[in-house]
Design a protein around this motif. Structure first.
Motif, mmCIF file in Angstrom:
data_model
loop_
_atom_site.group_PDB
_atom_site.id
_atom_site.type_symbol
_atom_site.label_atom_id
_atom_site.label_comp_id
_atom_site.label_asym_id
_atom_site.label_seq_id
_atom_site.Cartn_x
_atom_site.Cartn_y
_atom_site.Cartn_z
ATOM 1 N N CYS A 35 38.613 38.317 37.745
ATOM 2 C CA CYS A 35 39.954 38.873 37.610
ATOM 3 C C CYS A 35 40.946 37.724 37.533
ATOM 4 C CB CYS A 35 40.260 39.780 38.797
ATOM 5 S SG CYS A 35 41.980 40.305 38.919
ATOM 6 N N THR A 36 41.884 37.784 36.602
ATOM 7 C CA THR A 36 42.912 36.759 36.497
ATOM 8 C C THR A 36 44.199 37.249 37.144
ATOM 9 O OG1 THR A 36 43.853 37.503 34.384
ATOM 10 C CG2 THR A 36 41.885 36.094 34.294
ATOM 11 N N SER A 37 45.084 36.306 37.457
ATOM 12 C CA SER A 37 46.347 36.661 38.091
ATOM 13 C C SER A 37 47.253 37.453 37.149
ATOM 14 C CB SER A 37 47.078 35.396 38.548
ATOM 15 O OG SER A 37 47.288 34.517 37.451
ATOM 16 N N SER A 38 46.964 37.410 35.846
ATOM 17 C CA SER A 38 47.773 38.154 34.879
ATOM 18 C C SER A 38 47.309 39.595 34.715
ATOM 19 C CB SER A 38 47.745 37.443 33.520
ATOM 20 O OG SER A 38 46.424 37.418 32.995
ATOM 21 N N HIS A 57 40.950 42.981 43.374
ATOM 22 C CA HIS A 57 41.525 41.632 43.286
ATOM 23 C C HIS A 57 42.937 41.654 42.698
ATOM 24 C CE1 HIS A 57 38.561 38.969 44.867
ATOM 25 N NE2 HIS A 57 37.621 39.317 44.017
ATOM 26 N N LEU A 58 43.299 42.712 42.031
ATOM 27 C CA LEU A 58 44.669 42.815 41.519
ATOM 28 C C LEU A 58 45.670 42.974 42.653
ATOM 29 C CD1 LEU A 58 44.041 45.162 38.458
ATOM 30 C CD2 LEU A 58 44.445 42.695 38.426
ATOM 31 N N MET A 60 44.078 38.617 45.800
ATOM 32 C CA MET A 60 43.369 37.579 45.050
ATOM 33 C C MET A 60 42.632 36.645 46.015
ATOM 34 S SD MET A 60 43.405 37.865 41.790
ATOM 35 C CE MET A 60 43.097 36.212 41.184
ATOM 36 N N ASN A 61 41.801 37.238 46.828
ATOM 37 C CA ASN A 61 41.019 36.496 47.804
ATOM 38 C C ASN A 61 39.875 37.394 48.256
ATOM 39 O OD1 ASN A 61 42.090 38.333 49.844
ATOM 40 N ND2 ASN A 61 43.971 37.117 49.740
ATOM 41 N N GLY A 111 38.865 36.054 43.040
ATOM 42 C CA GLY A 111 38.968 36.730 41.756
ATOM 43 C C GLY A 111 37.677 36.743 40.994
#
Length: 251
Positions: free
Chosen positions: A144-147, A174-175, A178-179, A248
């Motif tokens: 999963c990305t931060s975007s 994870h959205l 993020m950990n 993520g």
């Protein structure tokens, strides 16, 4: 030096200040050991006519139907009227294209199941998913990305549905987190009741999924043999960055 079962190759990791020529010579001296280890790996299944390929955890026999149009469909045991003891993945194409047709079919099924699972979990958490991408990774099942972009291995469609659902819940969670904190795992368990069972299944059977079918970056039906891995007497080697379990990602 280690042999990777998923990609059926050997990787040599060296210190940053080591000389490349020394690494090359070391790898060449280990050629007999590498060849022996590669020969001990399970034979890769190409998803050709007559082979078995799992779909949602159920083995399906691949049935080549050259007389039909270029399509792929599933036929149950009942629909076979006793002619098959297993459900079938029926493929209409030239025989040489059967593995690629099956892989493409499984990828479409994976996208359909993952999009449905992700949408369900995202709605429950009230988060927005920017996009979903299917990959053929060997080090992780999802990321999963931060975007807000989610990535998944298409091979999850070969696992039982509860495993795919868990990975979808894991990455959607994870959205929000993020950990891999306790708050994150509480969110995952709120979305999926089969967390322990899914992780246990992946630990026991996950590696086997990498031995089925052609990879996305190789032609259908192609597979490196132990002899090909050593080429003209030398051994391929690489110096990858250390693998780390970063937030993520789900390995």
């Amino acid at each position: 030096m280690r042999v990777r079962a998923a990609t059926q190759d050997a990787v040599l990791t060296i210190p940053a200040r080591a000389k490349l020529i020394d690494a090359k010579l070391f790898a060449e001296r280990q050629a007999p050991w590498i060849s022996s280890r590669l020969r001990q790996l399970p034979q890769r299944l190409h998803m050709g006519p007559g082979e078995l390929a799992p779909l949602r955890g159920v083995p399906h026999r691949i049935d080549h139907r050259p007389a039909k149009r270029s399509v792929v469909w599933v036929q149950t045991v009942e629909e076979s009227f006793g002619s098959s003891a297993e459900p079938l993945i029926c493929v209409s194409s030239e025989a040489c294209f059967v593995p690629r047709r099956v892989r493409d079919f499984l990828m479409r099924e994976a996208r359909r199941d993952l999009e449905a699972a992700v949408a369900r979990h995202a709605a429950q958490l009230g988060v927005r998913v920017r996009k979903i991408t299917l990959r053929d990774t060997t080090s992780r099942w999802g990321s999963c990305t931060s975007s807000g972009a989610l990535n998944f291995s298409w091979r999850l469609i070969m696992a039982p549905p509860f495993v795919l659902d868990y990975l979808a819940a894991h990455e959607v969670a994870h959205l929000v987190h993020m950990n891999h904190s306790s708050a994150f795992w509480n969110a995952v368990r709120g979305l999926c009741k089969d967390v322990s069972a899914a992780e246990s299944w992946l630990k026991t059977h996950g590696e086997n999924l990498h031995w089925i079918g052609p990879r996305m970056n190789e032609p259908a039906g192609a597979a490196a043999s132990p002899e090909a891995a050593t080429g003209n007497g030398s051994v391929p080697y690489s110096m990858p960055s250390p693998l780390t379990h970063t937030p993520g990602t789900c390995r």
